[in-house]
Design a protein around this motif. Structure first.
Motif, PDB file in Angstrom:
ATOM      1  N   ALA A  83       0.829  -1.204   0.000  1.00 57.72           N
ATOM      2  CA  ALA A  83       0.000   0.000   0.000  1.00 57.72           C
ATOM      3  C   ALA A  83       0.867   1.259   0.000  1.00 57.72           C
ATOM      4  N   LEU A  84       1.954   1.240   0.763  1.00 50.93           N
ATOM      5  CA  LEU A  84       2.844   2.394   0.804  1.00 50.93           C
ATOM      6  C   LEU A  84       3.522   2.614  -0.547  1.00 50.93           C
ATOM      7  N   THR A 113       9.311  16.522   5.221  1.00 52.64           N
ATOM      8  CA  THR A 113       9.108  15.077   5.231  1.00 52.64           C
ATOM      9  C   THR A 113      10.154  14.421   4.348  1.00 52.64           C
ATOM     10  N   THR A 114      10.434  13.165   4.641  1.00 56.11           N
ATOM     11  CA  THR A 114      11.393  12.418   3.839  1.00 56.11           C
ATOM     12  C   THR A 114      10.763  12.023   2.512  1.00 56.11           C
ATOM     13  N   LEU A 115      11.485  12.288   1.422  1.00 49.38           N
ATOM     14  CA  LEU A 115      11.055  11.801   0.123  1.00 49.38           C
ATOM     15  C   LEU A 115      11.402  10.318   0.042  1.00 49.38           C
ATOM     16  N   LEU A 166      10.185   4.409   7.968  1.00 47.87           N
ATOM     17  CA  LEU A 166       9.539   5.141   6.876  1.00 47.87           C
ATOM     18  C   LEU A 166       8.049   4.849   6.793  1.00 47.87           C
ATOM     19  N   GLY A 167       7.640   3.706   7.322  1.00 43.14           N
ATOM     20  CA  GLY A 167       6.239   3.326   7.279  1.00 43.14           C
ATOM     21  C   GLY A 167       5.411   3.856   8.436  1.00 43.14           C
ATOM     22  N   LYS A 168       6.024   4.613   9.337  1.00 41.72           N
ATOM     23  CA  LYS A 168       5.302   5.119  10.505  1.00 41.72           C
ATOM     24  C   LYS A 168       4.526   6.379  10.149  1.00 41.72           C
ATOM     25  N   ALA A 226      -2.127   5.906  11.254  1.00 42.69           N
ATOM     26  CA  ALA A 226      -2.820   4.656  10.948  1.00 42.69           C
ATOM     27  C   ALA A 226      -3.986   4.880   9.994  1.00 42.69           C
ATOM     28  N   ALA A 227      -4.693   5.997  10.166  1.00 43.81           N
ATOM     29  CA  ALA A 227      -5.852   6.251   9.302  1.00 43.81           C
ATOM     30  C   ALA A 227      -5.436   6.391   7.848  1.00 43.81           C
ATOM     31  N   VAL A 228      -4.275   6.987   7.607  1.00 38.88           N
ATOM     32  CA  VAL A 228      -3.787   7.150   6.237  1.00 38.88           C
ATOM     33  C   VAL A 228      -3.417   5.803   5.641  1.00 38.88           C
ATOM     34  N   VAL A 229      -2.591   5.044   6.374  1.00 37.69           N
ATOM     35  CA  VAL A 229      -2.145   3.754   5.860  1.00 37.69           C
ATOM     36  C   VAL A 229      -3.332   2.813   5.685  1.00 37.69           C
ATOM     37  N   ASP A 230      -4.237   2.788   6.641  1.00 30.79           N
ATOM     38  CA  ASP A 230      -5.397   1.892   6.546  1.00 30.79           C
ATOM     39  C   ASP A 230      -6.256   2.221   5.333  1.00 30.79           C
TER      40      ASP A 230
END
Length: 504
Positions: free
Chosen positions: A77-78, A116-118, A188-190, A193-197
């Motif tokens: 998903a990321l 933010t990190t690219l 990098l995946g942190k 939760a609402a965005v990732v979900d």
């Protein structure tokens, strides 16, 4: 938000006028309480309950629903929301893609502490003629933190700003491999939760649209609670078997988990998966543990010794976990099979990209499933040929594994390859992309029926009493042209008799 999966509260359902692959005559499939209750010639299902719903599929083809046996769902998903570097043919070209993207985005943020990190994903440095460097990436990023993840997830290329942000030392290459790379990838995946979900929801719907009814998720985290949150939030597209890693095994045992246990509160969607153990690296990163040396003379990395692996397999047996051992190189496969034999336990080898001929029969004899990702054969073709000129006959030996009595389970390793079983099955059967390039080791190809069987947990065809996890297709997968097979249109997907895609 999708409705929770409640198969036993659904009325009876008839999928009318469908055919199983290879059949000329249409049938009606009667579903009751989430299982296939009857398969009868069209119009002959007999008396049905008054509330029965009928959906006519006009002669389309029906198969058991497809499983992707190896996914990193959060990473998949990321990746779909990160800068795509898969087309970069060199380190300099990858850096150029990054620089161009930043220029389009307006350059450096005026508040560096808030930048933010690219994150980019998908580069394949194994086939580059030049090499990544810290200076090259620094020159393209103008102080903006940047972290680029390789397509196989085993390597991360950082610039100086990102190395400082995540507190990791890097040498002049800017590269991290294996454990340090995994640690940065987790950082990098942190995201919220609402965005990732929400991204996972979208990915689940896309997978269902390809006929997928279930995945084995090997995300490198304590995954049970993550999936319970997602299901409570409406995720209902797929069944999920959530893997466990050794660092969480004690916690899993304390919580009473074991492979195959349905997790309470998941509407039947979440099951405990295997115990995942990584013992070597990857081909792109040149860390897969191989018998023959790489051009630089190394043999890759064995990250877990045979003794340590044996102890883990014995612990898995005692705890009720099926072990899934990541072994890509042929030397790693030998270590894995030795440990399975010594432990007296069956399980899975994940990847099995290179296998010695003398080890092939051991898969069948020991009852070890080869969980393979056929699309990798096409992705890694050039790297394998560059590393072992004239010695790639042991690469992705699907036909040889099957002939030796192994059980095959097909997957993607998404985001390494797309979460699309038709891509995997096409690679397994054609051993070539739809780009005109000839097949690679065509002698190792599977038939279409073998590929479908390996993607449906051995089911192959519908049977009475099967769980009503089904896919309805626009063409006969046994006879359509290769290009149509690879992009097979899916008319409908059902999980436990509930439509997850294509409800008419």
């Amino acid at each position: 938000m999708a409705a929770p999966l409640e198969p036993f509260n659904l009325p009876d359902l008839v999928l009318a006028s469908v055919r199983q692959p290879g059949d000329d005559v249409c049938s009606d499939v009667h579903i009751r309480d989430g299982v296939v209750a009857a398969i009868a010639p069209s119009g002959r299902t007999g008396t049905l309950p008054a509330a029965t719903r009928t959906v006519d599929f006009d002669g389309r083809y029906i198969i058991p629903g497809l499983w992707d046996e190896h996914v990193h769902m959060t990473q998949w998903a990321l990746a779909s929301n990160r800068l795509d570097l898969s087309g970069a043919g060199s380190a300099r070209e990858a850096a150029g893609v990054v620089g161009s993207h930043l220029a389009r985005m307006g350059g450096e943020d005026p508040a560096p502490h808030a930048v933010t990190t690219l994150v980019g994903a998908g580069f394949r440095d194994a086939v580059w003629t030049d090499v990544p460097s810290l200076d090259l990436l620094d020159g393209a990023t103008n102080g903006r933190p940047a972290a680029l993840i390789s397509h196989d997830l085993h390597c991360v290329w950082l610039n100086s700003a990102a190395a400082r942000r995540y507190g990791v030392p890097v040498d002049a290459s800017g590269l991290l491999r294996e454990g340090p790379a995994f640690a940065v990838t987790r950082q990098l995946g942190k995201l919220p939760a609402a965005v990732v979900d929400s991204w996972v929801q979208r990915a689940g719907r896309a997978a269902a649209a390809r006929g997928v009814v279930g995945i084995v998720d090997f995300e490198m985290t304590w995954n049970r609670d993550v999936w319970l949150r997602r299901i409570a939030g409406g995720f209902a597209s797929l069944r999920v078997e959530a893997g466990v890693y050794p660092q969480d095994l004690d916690r899993a045992v304390t919580d009473g988990l074991l492979t195959g246990l349905e997790v309470a509160g998941s509407d039947g969607l979440l099951t405990v998966g295997p115990l995942k153990v990584l013992i070597d690296g990857s081909l792109n990163t040149r860390t897969a543990f191989c018998v023959d040396p790489y051009p630089d003379g190394g043999h890759g990395l064995l990250t877990v010794s045979g003794t340590e692996l044996l102890a883990l397999l014995v612990r898995a047996r005692q705890a009720g976990f099926v072990p899934a051992v990541h072994a890509i190189g042929d030397a790693a496969n030998q270590v894995a099979l030795d440990a399975f034999e010594a432990a007296g336990i069956a399980g899975r080898v994940e990847h099995a990209q290179f296998v010695r001929s003398e080890d092939l029969p051991r898969y069948g004899r020991l009852g070890v499933t080869a969980s393979v990702q056929p699309a990798h054969a096409l992705d890694d073709r050039d790297a394998a040929e560059a590393n072992w000129v004239g010695r790639t006959d042991r690469s992705f030996p699907l036909r040889s594994l099957l002939a030796a009595g192994a059980t095959l389970a097909l997957g993607s390793d998404a985001p390494v390859a797309p979460l699309d079983p038709w891509t995997a099955m096409s690679a397994a059967t054609a051993r070539a992309r739809q780009d005109g390039r000839g097949p690679w080791h065509a002698e190792q190809a599977l038939t279409r029926q073998e590929a479908i069987t390996a993607s449906t947990r051995g089911r192959g065809r519908l049977r009475l009493g099967d769980r009503a996890d089904l896919a309805v297709l626009d063409g006969d997968p046994l006879t359509v042209p290769d290009a149509q097979f690879a992009a097979m249109p899916v008319a409908a997907t059902l999980v436990a008799g509930r439509f997850t895609h294509g409800d008419a």
